[in-house]
Design a protein around this motif. Structure first.
Motif, PDB file in Angstrom:
ATOM      1  N   ASP A  54      19.544 115.766 213.142  1.00 22.84           N
ATOM      2  CA  ASP A  54      20.901 115.994 212.629  1.00 22.84           C
ATOM      3  C   ASP A  54      21.169 117.423 212.162  1.00 22.84           C
ATOM      4  OD1 ASP A  54      21.709 113.301 212.976  1.00 22.84           O
ATOM      5  OD2 ASP A  54      20.674 112.740 211.113  1.00 22.84           O
ATOM      6  N   ASP A  55      20.142 118.253 212.086  1.00 23.07           N
ATOM      7  CA  ASP A  55      20.288 119.604 211.540  1.00 23.07           C
ATOM      8  C   ASP A  55      20.796 120.563 212.623  1.00 23.07           C
ATOM      9  OD1 ASP A  55      20.231 121.773 209.895  1.00 23.07           O
ATOM     10  OD2 ASP A  55      18.046 121.931 209.791  1.00 23.07           O
ATOM     11  N   CYS A  56      21.974 120.265 213.153  1.00 18.79           N
ATOM     12  CA  CYS A  56      22.535 121.067 214.241  1.00 18.79           C
ATOM     13  C   CYS A  56      24.037 121.223 214.022  1.00 18.79           C
ATOM     14  CB  CYS A  56      22.260 120.408 215.591  1.00 18.79           C
ATOM     15  SG  CYS A  56      22.800 118.691 215.701  1.00 18.79           S
ATOM     16  N   GLU A  79      26.451 120.533 216.236  1.00 16.28           N
ATOM     17  CA  GLU A  79      27.228 119.455 216.832  1.00 16.28           C
ATOM     18  C   GLU A  79      26.308 118.543 217.631  1.00 16.28           C
ATOM     19  OE1 GLU A  79      30.693 119.303 220.227  1.00 16.28           O
ATOM     20  OE2 GLU A  79      30.887 120.830 218.650  1.00 16.28           O
ATOM     21  N   LYS A  80      26.576 117.233 217.591  1.00 12.93           N
ATOM     22  CA  LYS A  80      25.778 116.270 218.356  1.00 12.93           C
ATOM     23  C   LYS A  80      26.692 115.199 218.918  1.00 12.93           C
ATOM     24  CE  LYS A  80      23.144 113.313 216.167  1.00 12.93           C
ATOM     25  NZ  LYS A  80      22.046 112.744 215.389  1.00 12.93           N
ATOM     26  N   GLU A  81      26.430 114.807 220.152  1.00 15.07           N
ATOM     27  CA  GLU A  81      27.229 113.784 220.810  1.00 15.07           C
ATOM     28  C   GLU A  81      26.306 112.893 221.636  1.00 15.07           C
ATOM     29  OE1 GLU A  81      31.076 113.468 223.886  1.00 15.07           O
ATOM     30  OE2 GLU A  81      30.082 115.398 223.510  1.00 15.07           O
ATOM     31  N   ARG A  97      16.747 126.309 212.184  1.00  6.23           N
ATOM     32  CA  ARG A  97      17.124 125.072 212.877  1.00  6.23           C
ATOM     33  C   ARG A  97      16.303 124.879 214.154  1.00  6.23           C
ATOM     34  NH1 ARG A  97      23.767 124.831 213.031  1.00  6.23           N
ATOM     35  NH2 ARG A  97      24.120 124.304 210.837  1.00  6.23           N
ATOM     36  N   SER A 157      17.940 111.533 216.807  1.00  6.04           N
ATOM     37  CA  SER A 157      17.820 111.411 215.349  1.00  6.04           C
ATOM     38  C   SER A 157      17.809 112.768 214.652  1.00  6.04           C
ATOM     39  CB  SER A 157      16.554 110.638 214.992  1.00  6.04           C
ATOM     40  OG  SER A 157      15.386 111.355 215.372  1.00  6.04           O
ATOM     41  N   ILE A 167      23.397 118.303 222.329  1.00  8.31           N
ATOM     42  CA  ILE A 167      23.211 118.984 221.040  1.00  8.31           C
ATOM     43  C   ILE A 167      23.643 120.442 221.167  1.00  8.31           C
ATOM     44  CG2 ILE A 167      21.504 119.875 219.402  1.00  8.31           C
ATOM     45  CD1 ILE A 167      19.930 117.331 219.757  1.00  8.31           C
TER      46      ILE A 167
END
Length: 327
Positions: A209-211, A213-215, A241, A207, A224
């Motif tokens: 999201d402040d990155c 890239e996320k998969e 971050r 959960s 992440i």
């Protein structure tokens, strides 16, 4: 960043991969020509081992702790490459690490592909990838070095322990905790597999999201990438971050809790020869503990026991099933 070194740390339970799969994984990370190898075991010659890979195979198939590494050190160019495997009998966790110079190949991209493929087909615990410079920036205990790296700071906190006079890494956003194969922290790129869920819920990690890239993989593994580039770790936005991720996942509290819990299990195993296994068990437990008892139900060494107490523990560490079996 020319001549940068990169560092990988990958952890998974021994039960999650066959011996040949682990060796294949290590071979796929052989981005250098080794010149020597080391091992903590002294009996390989007696066992007839002819090379490093035979040592690894025997080490993985024994029930004891084991570590071995392939190395290539060039003092003239200060290039140091190493691929290391370590197995802990206390936790049943396999740890694979490497440090490698990024010269003519894109180490990050190649390593990312190897870890993605392995994590997609196995239930890993975690993996992390970062530059050696980022490691030193955050985890170096040398106070003088940290003053040079962080001239913007008015104060650098020191360790409040036996290591008085050493820089305390916990003041830096990218510091890490690592104990008996369990990794907690924040860095350039991270993978969290299904087996990590018992330590920090994957739902909470996913959960964030402040990155950059996320998969989320089909098997639930979360990847992440925290910053846009591996050398962005010192930028103010990257630091912000990293602290946000730490607060969101509460990974530092989890590190403290699980370090203490694992130490308790290790002590119990040493004192009473308890057998501890990690994995997925019939009654929903993630940890199976066999404690050996005498005729009065008191803990005793296995050789003198007349019965065994079998307990499964869930993700919260509480017992979900237990029984006593006569021997």
């Amino acid at each position: 960043m020319k001549n940068e070194s990169f560092m990988l740390k990958l952890s998974f339970y021994r039960s999650q991969a066959q011996t040949e799969e682990i060796i294949a994984l290590m071979r796929s990370l052989m981005f250098f020509q080794p010149k020597s190898f080391k091992s903590n075991r002294k009996d390989f010659k007696r066992l007839g081992c002819k090379n490093f890979w035979e040592q690894v195979e025997i080490g993985l198939n024994c029930n004891d702790s084991f570590r071995a590494s392939l190395e290539a050190l060039d003092p003239e160019t200060e290039v140091y490459n190493r691929l290391k495997i370590q197995v802990s009998s206390a936790t049943g966790i396999v740890v694979i690490r490497f440090t490698i110079q990024n010269d003519s190949i894109d180490v990050c991209a190649k390593t990312e592909k190897v870890i993605n493929d392995f994590a997609l087909n196995h239930h890993i615990l975690s993996a992390s990838l970062r530059s050696r410079t980022e490691r030193d920036w955050n985890d170096d205990h040398n106070l003088e070095n940290q003053w040079k790296r962080h001239p913007e700071l008015r104060e650098i906190k020191t360790m409040n322990s036996a290591m008085v006079g050493f820089a305390d890494p916990e003041q830096f956003a990218g510091h890490t905790h690592f104990h008996k194969g369990l990794w907690f922290g924040c860095t350039y790129e991270m993978w969290y597999g299904p087996d990590y869920d018992r330590y920090i819920p994957l739902e909470k990690i996913a959960s964030f999201d402040d990155c950059s890239e996320k998969e989320i993989f089909e098997n639930g593994t979360v990847r992440i990438r925290m910053y846009d580039s591996y050398d962005d770790f010192s930028k103010s936005e990257s630091v912000r971050r990293a602290w946000a991720f730490r607060h969101h996942t509460d990974c530092d509290s989890a590190a403290d809790y699980w370090t203490e819990e694992i130490n308790k299990l290790i002590v119990a195993k040493m004192e009473y020869q308890a057998e501890i296994e990690y994995g997925t068990f019939p009654h929903g437990g993630m940890c199976l503990i066999k404690s050996y008892l005498d005729e009065n139900g008191k803990p005793i060494t296995k050789s003198k026991a007349v019965k065994v107490h079998i307990s499964e523990r869930g993700t919260d560490g509480k017992s979900v099933f237990q029984e006593i079996v006569e021997l």
